[in-house]
Design a protein around this motif. Structure first.
Motif, PDB file in Angstrom:
ATOM      1  N   MET A 146       0.849  -1.186   0.000  1.00 28.82           N
ATOM      2  CA  MET A 146       0.000   0.000   0.000  1.00 28.82           C
ATOM      3  C   MET A 146       0.889   1.243   0.000  1.00 28.82           C
ATOM      4  SD  MET A 146      -2.928  -1.268  -0.176  1.00 28.82           S
ATOM      5  CE  MET A 146      -4.158  -2.438   0.409  1.00 28.82           C
ATOM      6  N   SER A 147       1.576   1.453  -1.111  1.00 22.30           N
ATOM      7  CA  SER A 147       2.594   2.504  -1.194  1.00 22.30           C
ATOM      8  C   SER A 147       2.068   3.810  -1.757  1.00 22.30           C
ATOM      9  CB  SER A 147       3.759   2.021  -2.065  1.00 22.30           C
ATOM     10  OG  SER A 147       3.301   1.716  -3.368  1.00 22.30           O
ATOM     11  N   ALA A 148       0.798   3.854  -2.089  1.00 21.30           N
ATOM     12  CA  ALA A 148       0.194   5.084  -2.589  1.00 21.30           C
ATOM     13  C   ALA A 148      -1.288   5.065  -2.254  1.00 21.30           C
ATOM     14  CB  ALA A 148       0.400   5.223  -4.101  1.00 21.30           C
ATOM     15  N   ILE A 149      -1.944   6.191  -2.449  1.00 20.12           N
ATOM     16  CA  ILE A 149      -3.342   6.345  -2.037  1.00 20.12           C
ATOM     17  C   ILE A 149      -4.149   6.864  -3.212  1.00 20.12           C
ATOM     18  CG2 ILE A 149      -4.879   7.427  -0.380  1.00 20.12           C
ATOM     19  CD1 ILE A 149      -2.454   7.894   1.414  1.00 20.12           C
ATOM     20  N   PHE A 150      -5.129   6.096  -3.635  1.00 20.70           N
ATOM     21  CA  PHE A 150      -5.972   6.523  -4.746  1.00 20.70           C
ATOM     22  C   PHE A 150      -6.823   7.728  -4.362  1.00 20.70           C
ATOM     23  CE2 PHE A 150      -5.718   2.052  -6.483  1.00 20.70           C
ATOM     24  CZ  PHE A 150      -5.038   2.425  -7.627  1.00 20.70           C
ATOM     25  N   THR A 178     -13.146   6.707 -14.544  1.00 19.62           N
ATOM     26  CA  THR A 178     -12.103   5.894 -13.930  1.00 19.62           C
ATOM     27  C   THR A 178     -11.647   6.545 -12.629  1.00 19.62           C
ATOM     28  OG1 THR A 178     -10.420   7.046 -15.220  1.00 19.62           O
ATOM     29  CG2 THR A 178     -11.308   4.994 -16.132  1.00 19.62           C
ATOM     30  N   ALA A 179     -11.134   5.740 -11.724  1.00 14.20           N
ATOM     31  CA  ALA A 179     -10.825   6.258 -10.390  1.00 14.20           C
ATOM     32  C   ALA A 179      -9.519   5.667  -9.875  1.00 14.20           C
ATOM     33  CB  ALA A 179     -11.962   5.909  -9.433  1.00 14.20           C
ATOM     34  N   PHE A 180      -8.445   5.829 -10.659  1.00 10.20           N
ATOM     35  CA  PHE A 180      -7.189   5.182 -10.301  1.00 10.20           C
ATOM     36  C   PHE A 180      -6.005   6.155 -10.206  1.00 10.20           C
ATOM     37  CE2 PHE A 180      -9.843   1.954 -12.362  1.00 10.20           C
ATOM     38  CZ  PHE A 180      -9.940   1.051 -11.319  1.00 10.20           C
ATOM     39  N   SER A 181      -6.255   7.461 -10.201  1.00 12.92           N
ATOM     40  CA  SER A 181      -5.159   8.399  -9.922  1.00 12.92           C
ATOM     41  C   SER A 181      -4.880   8.378  -8.423  1.00 12.92           C
ATOM     42  CB  SER A 181      -5.527   9.812 -10.392  1.00 12.92           C
ATOM     43  OG  SER A 181      -6.703  10.266  -9.749  1.00 12.92           O
ATOM     44  N   PHE A 182      -3.651   8.758  -8.022  1.00 16.15           N
ATOM     45  CA  PHE A 182      -3.287   8.550  -6.627  1.00 16.15           C
ATOM     46  C   PHE A 182      -2.254   9.571  -6.157  1.00 16.15           C
ATOM     47  CE2 PHE A 182      -0.386   6.061  -9.213  1.00 16.15           C
ATOM     48  CZ  PHE A 182       0.855   6.337  -8.657  1.00 16.15           C
ATOM     49  N   TYR A 183      -2.142   9.658  -4.819  1.00 21.95           N
ATOM     50  CA  TYR A 183      -1.036  10.333  -4.148  1.00 21.95           C
ATOM     51  C   TYR A 183      -0.056   9.262  -3.673  1.00 21.95           C
ATOM     52  CZ  TYR A 183      -4.035  14.462  -3.902  1.00 21.95           C
ATOM     53  OH  TYR A 183      -4.842  15.514  -4.210  1.00 21.95           O
ATOM     54  N   ARG A 184       1.221   9.531  -3.813  1.00 22.12           N
ATOM     55  CA  ARG A 184       2.220   8.529  -3.440  1.00 22.12           C
ATOM     56  C   ARG A 184       2.667   8.729  -1.995  1.00 22.12           C
ATOM     57  NH1 ARG A 184       4.764   5.151  -6.349  1.00 22.12           N
ATOM     58  NH2 ARG A 184       4.212   6.222  -8.289  1.00 22.12           N
ATOM     59  N   LEU A 185       2.768   7.624  -1.263  1.00 22.42           N
ATOM     60  CA  LEU A 185       3.338   7.658   0.077  1.00 22.42           C
ATOM     61  C   LEU A 185       4.858   7.712  -0.023  1.00 22.42           C
ATOM     62  CD1 LEU A 185       1.138   5.057   1.953  1.00 22.42           C
ATOM     63  CD2 LEU A 185       1.606   7.361   2.775  1.00 22.42           C
ATOM     64  N   LYS A 186       5.458   8.745   0.565  1.00 27.51           N
ATOM     65  CA  LYS A 186       6.919   8.867   0.552  1.00 27.51           C
ATOM     66  C   LYS A 186       7.533   7.862   1.527  1.00 27.51           C
ATOM     67  CE  LYS A 186      10.647  12.223   1.297  1.00 27.51           C
ATOM     68  NZ  LYS A 186      11.252  11.610   2.505  1.00 27.51           N
ATOM     69  N   LEU A 187       6.910   7.690   2.663  1.00 26.80           N
ATOM     70  CA  LEU A 187       7.359   6.723   3.652  1.00 26.80           C
ATOM     71  C   LEU A 187       6.163   6.330   4.505  1.00 26.80           C
ATOM     72  CD1 LEU A 187       7.592   8.495   6.540  1.00 26.80           C
ATOM     73  CD2 LEU A 187       9.556   9.431   5.302  1.00 26.80           C
ATOM     74  N   SER A 188       6.236   5.134   5.121  1.00 25.07           N
ATOM     75  CA  SER A 188       5.109   4.682   5.931  1.00 25.07           C
ATOM     76  C   SER A 188       5.504   3.474   6.761  1.00 25.07           C
ATOM     77  CB  SER A 188       3.912   4.323   5.040  1.00 25.07           C
ATOM     78  OG  SER A 188       4.228   3.228   4.209  1.00 25.07           O
ATOM     79  N   TYR A 189       4.698   3.208   7.793  1.00 28.08           N
ATOM     80  CA  TYR A 189       4.836   1.993   8.589  1.00 28.08           C
ATOM     81  C   TYR A 189       3.458   1.625   9.129  1.00 28.08           C
ATOM     82  CZ  TYR A 189       4.643   5.063  12.704  1.00 28.08           C
ATOM     83  OH  TYR A 189       4.250   5.977  13.641  1.00 28.08           O
ATOM     84  N   LEU A 190       3.295   0.370   9.574  1.00 34.91           N
ATOM     85  CA  LEU A 190       2.033  -0.065  10.153  1.00 34.91           C
ATOM     86  C   LEU A 190       2.036   0.202  11.650  1.00 34.91           C
ATOM     87  CD1 LEU A 190       1.157  -3.416   8.348  1.00 34.91           C
ATOM     88  CD2 LEU A 190       0.618  -1.057   7.706  1.00 34.91           C
ATOM     89  N   GLU A 191       1.051   0.948  12.098  1.00 29.31           N
ATOM     90  CA  GLU A 191       0.905   1.254  13.515  1.00 29.31           C
ATOM     91  C   GLU A 191       0.179   0.124  14.253  1.00 29.31           C
ATOM     92  OE1 GLU A 191       1.111   3.577  17.043  1.00 29.31           O
ATOM     93  OE2 GLU A 191       2.122   3.782  15.108  1.00 29.31           O
TER      94      GLU A 191
END
Length: 430
Positions: free
Chosen positions: A134-138, A155-168
């Motif tokens: 899950m490295s980006a967000i639609f 269509t609904a597939f454009s996204f914002y990209r996650l620069k960094l992340s972790y599971l809380e």
């Protein structure tokens, strides 16, 4: 007013070609523990997700919520999607079912949302790297609000990209929900075309896909008497579009919780605003929410008190069953700016509002201007500000100001609850 940059999940990596979802996949068993569980990565010690092999290629409902972190942790829903997990080699893929995306199943089509690497395998289950996948967000809307534009599939597939992340956190709730909380940083562009990073939390919810047998799908109306929010247009095999009104299942209890942090002197006003709709929806009811439960919470419909005197904006959100329009859960955010109860409090609020009206690179929700996330409705307090100025000039006492504040909260909550049950402007709650 109602534009939205609702969001969802994406992934990157080297995809392998999965087979087409040419027909509806089998539905998963209704108990989520028979499909998913939480796990701890053997090397990193971080939480991860495990899926039973028996749950592969079964339909699940994937929902979520994006919460921007600056100023106050209030966010917006993520588009609801019916998805399946498919394994190919040492990779696991998340695909959206092509129901509603296609006019023909004669040609192979694939809607790949995410790719996961496998971190462990047993004879019964696959453990996979949910966070990296899950490295980006639609960016997509969970509902539509057409006025003059033509209803059409988008269509609904454009996204914002996650620069960094972790599971809380990863956990299962009894019977039907896997909850994953992902914390990270997304890349956005401000009004001056500068790249910035916005800290966010994304909450994902996976449930076995089910259709309520008691819910009756409602066609969209002509807006002459009443208007409803709508599901995004879905394609049919004859080339036409299928759209449904958004509403609760009136045959089920519709229970709203008042957040536990709501000041005692305003709880009855919030309760009255919710129960305003009881003549229309006899199944609607209200309770005090348990301690520690805050919006968004997929177990509760919540009217959430937000301790932020500078917000000045109430907002509402609902999330839906995408193929029918049934509202599954809702939340209303009610800022403390509406909770004036004394002359000194009013004067303090008016000074804050004066400063707030000055230009700022940050909007009321803490998002960088230009990011564009909005809700079903954001009820501004302009009339309230003018009315308070008039009341102060008449030397109204504290008791009068408290009654005015309680009435304003009643009206605001009634207005926002009207949106959560699917209603567009204009309605009696206005």
């Amino acid at each position: 007013m109602l534009g939205s940059a609702l969001v969802y999940l994406a992934a990157c990596g080297k995809p392998l070609k999965p087979p087409s979802l040419a027909a509806p996949s089998p539905r998963a068993l209704p108990v989520v523990e028979e499909a998913f569980s939480s796990a701890i990565h053997a090397e990193t010690g971080e939480p991860t997700v495990r899926i039973q092999k028996s749950a592969l290629e079964k339909e699940f409902l994937l929902q979520g919520y994006l919460i921007d972190q600056p100023i106050m942790a209030v966010g917006n829903p993520i588009r609801s999607r019916v998805v399946v997990f498919k394994r190919r080699g040492n990779r696991l893929y998340l695909l959206e079912a092509n129901h509603g995306h296609s006019v023909t199943f004669d040609l192979p089509q694939n809607f790949v949302l995410a790719e996961f690497s496998l971190t462990k395998e047993t004879p019964e289950a696959l453990e996979f790297d949910f966070n990296a996948g899950m490295s980006a967000i639609f960016k997509a809307k969970d509902w539509a609000s057409p006025d003059f534009e033509r209803r059409q599939y988008e269509t609904a597939f454009s996204f914002y990209r996650l620069k960094l992340s972790y599971l809380e956190e990863v956990k299962t709730l009894p019977h039907d929900k896997l909850i994953v909380r992902q914390v990270g940083q997304i890349e956005v562009i401000d009004d001056k075309k500068n790249y910035r990073y916005l800290p966010v939390e994304v909450r994902y919810y996976l449930t076995p896909y089910q259709v309520s047998p008691s819910f009756k799908k409602a066609p969209v109306g002509n807006f002459k008497e009443v208007g409803f929010f709508e599901t995004p247009a879905q394609l049919k095999t004859d080339g036409s579009h299928e759209v449904f009104s958004i509403k609760f299942d009136e045959s089920k209890p519709i229970l709203f919780a008042i957040s536990a942090n709501t000041p005692p002197e305003f709880r009855d006003a919030v309760r009255d605003g919710i129960l305003y709709w009881k003549p229309l929806l006899p199944s609607i009811d209200v309770k005090m929410g348990p301690e520690g439960i805050t919006a968004p919470d997929f177990e509760h419909n919540i009217v959430q008190w937000v301790a932020n005197d500078e917000a000045g904006t109430a907002s509402a959100h609902s999330q839906i069953q995408p193929r029918t329009g049934e509202v599954l859960h809702s939340q209303v955010y009610l800022p403390s700016a509406f909770a004036f109860g004394s002359r000194s409090r009013v004067r303090s609020l008016m000074r804050r509002w004066e400063v707030q009206n000055r230009p700022s690179p940050i909007n009321a929700h803490g998002l960088l201007r230009g990011f564009g996330a909005t809700s079903l409705c954001e009820l501004e307090g302009g009339e309230l500000k003018r009315a308070l100025g008039d009341l102060i000039s008449t030397k109204a006492g504290d008791a009068t100001l408290l009654r005015v504040a309680q009435d304003y909260i009643r009206a605001t909550v009634a207005h926002e609850i009207g949106h959560t049950i699917g209603l567009r402007h204009n309605f009696a709650g206005s």
